[in-house]
Design a protein around this motif. Sequence first.
Motif, short mmCIF file in Angstrom:
data_model
loop_
_atom_site.label_atom_id
_atom_site.label_comp_id
_atom_site.label_asym_id
_atom_site.label_seq_id
_atom_site.Cartn_x
_atom_site.Cartn_y
_atom_site.Cartn_z
N UNK A 94 0.71 -1.09 0.11
CA UNK A 94 -0.05 -0.13 -0.15
C UNK A 94 0.80 1.31 -0.09
N UNK A 95 2.00 1.25 0.75
CA UNK A 95 2.79 2.51 0.86
C UNK A 95 3.61 2.49 -0.38
N UNK A 96 4.03 1.42 -1.18
CA UNK A 96 4.43 1.63 -2.52
C UNK A 96 3.50 2.29 -3.47
N UNK A 97 2.58 1.95 -3.44
CA UNK A 97 1.22 2.57 -4.37
C UNK A 97 1.22 3.93 -3.95
N UNK A 98 0.89 4.38 -2.81
CA UNK A 98 0.99 5.63 -2.40
C UNK A 98 2.11 6.47 -2.64
N UNK A 99 3.11 6.14 -2.69
CA UNK A 99 4.47 6.56 -3.15
C UNK A 99 4.45 7.01 -4.60
N UNK A 100 4.08 5.95 -5.54
CA UNK A 100 4.03 6.21 -6.87
C UNK A 100 3.07 7.28 -7.22
N UNK A 101 1.97 7.23 -6.58
CA UNK A 101 0.99 8.33 -6.75
C UNK A 101 1.56 9.70 -6.52
N UNK A 102 2.23 9.71 -5.20
CA UNK A 102 2.73 10.90 -4.75
C UNK A 102 3.85 11.56 -5.67
N UNK A 103 4.68 10.36 -6.16
CA UNK A 103 5.85 10.76 -7.16
C UNK A 103 5.21 11.47 -8.25
N UNK A 104 4.06 10.72 -8.95
CA UNK A 104 3.55 11.33 -10.15
C UNK A 104 3.15 12.61 -9.91
N UNK A 105 2.40 13.05 -8.87
CA UNK A 105 1.73 14.35 -8.44
C UNK A 105 2.87 15.19 -8.33
N UNK A 106 4.19 14.92 -7.61
CA UNK A 106 5.12 15.89 -7.54
C UNK A 106 5.76 16.25 -8.90
N UNK A 107 5.96 15.11 -9.73
CA UNK A 107 6.48 15.26 -11.08
C UNK A 107 5.70 16.26 -11.85
N UNK A 108 4.41 16.27 -11.85
CA UNK A 108 3.31 17.05 -12.59
C UNK A 108 3.65 18.47 -12.13
N UNK A 109 3.49 18.37 -10.77
CA UNK A 109 3.46 20.15 -10.19
C UNK A 109 4.71 20.68 -10.45
N UNK A 110 6.11 19.99 -10.59
CA UNK A 110 7.26 20.35 -11.13
C UNK A 110 7.29 20.96 -12.55
N UNK A 111 6.68 19.99 -13.19
CA UNK A 111 6.56 20.36 -14.61
C UNK A 111 5.75 21.44 -14.91
N UNK A 112 4.63 21.63 -14.24
CA UNK A 112 4.12 23.05 -14.07
C UNK A 112 4.77 24.25 -13.81
N UNK A 113 5.72 24.06 -13.16
CA UNK A 113 6.61 25.13 -12.80
C UNK A 113 7.77 25.28 -13.57
N UNK A 114 7.76 24.38 -14.54
CA UNK A 114 8.96 24.51 -15.56
C UNK A 114 10.34 23.53 -15.19
N UNK A 115 10.20 22.54 -14.39
CA UNK A 115 11.20 21.57 -14.20
C UNK A 115 10.76 20.10 -14.52
N UNK A 116 11.34 19.71 -15.32
CA UNK A 116 11.21 18.29 -15.69
C UNK A 116 12.15 17.40 -15.08
N UNK A 117 11.63 16.36 -14.55
CA UNK A 117 12.54 15.35 -13.99
C UNK A 117 12.67 14.22 -14.99
#
Length: 60
Positions: free
Chosen positions: A37-60
Amino acid sequence: MQTQCWLVEWAQFLTEELDDGIPFGEKMATPTAKLSDQFAESATLEAEIKKNLAGLGYEL
């Protein structure tokens, strides 16, 4: 000789602590389910963080 006594006492302690009558597979079921469950949550949070960073102009 003192080291041997300590090792024997430690081995007895571990045996008593680890042998609680519950099969290992049963003990591992809960923590591995929680970890999954924690791995699944981690993947969801990672995707959300990447999306937010992309919105700020930072690509990972």
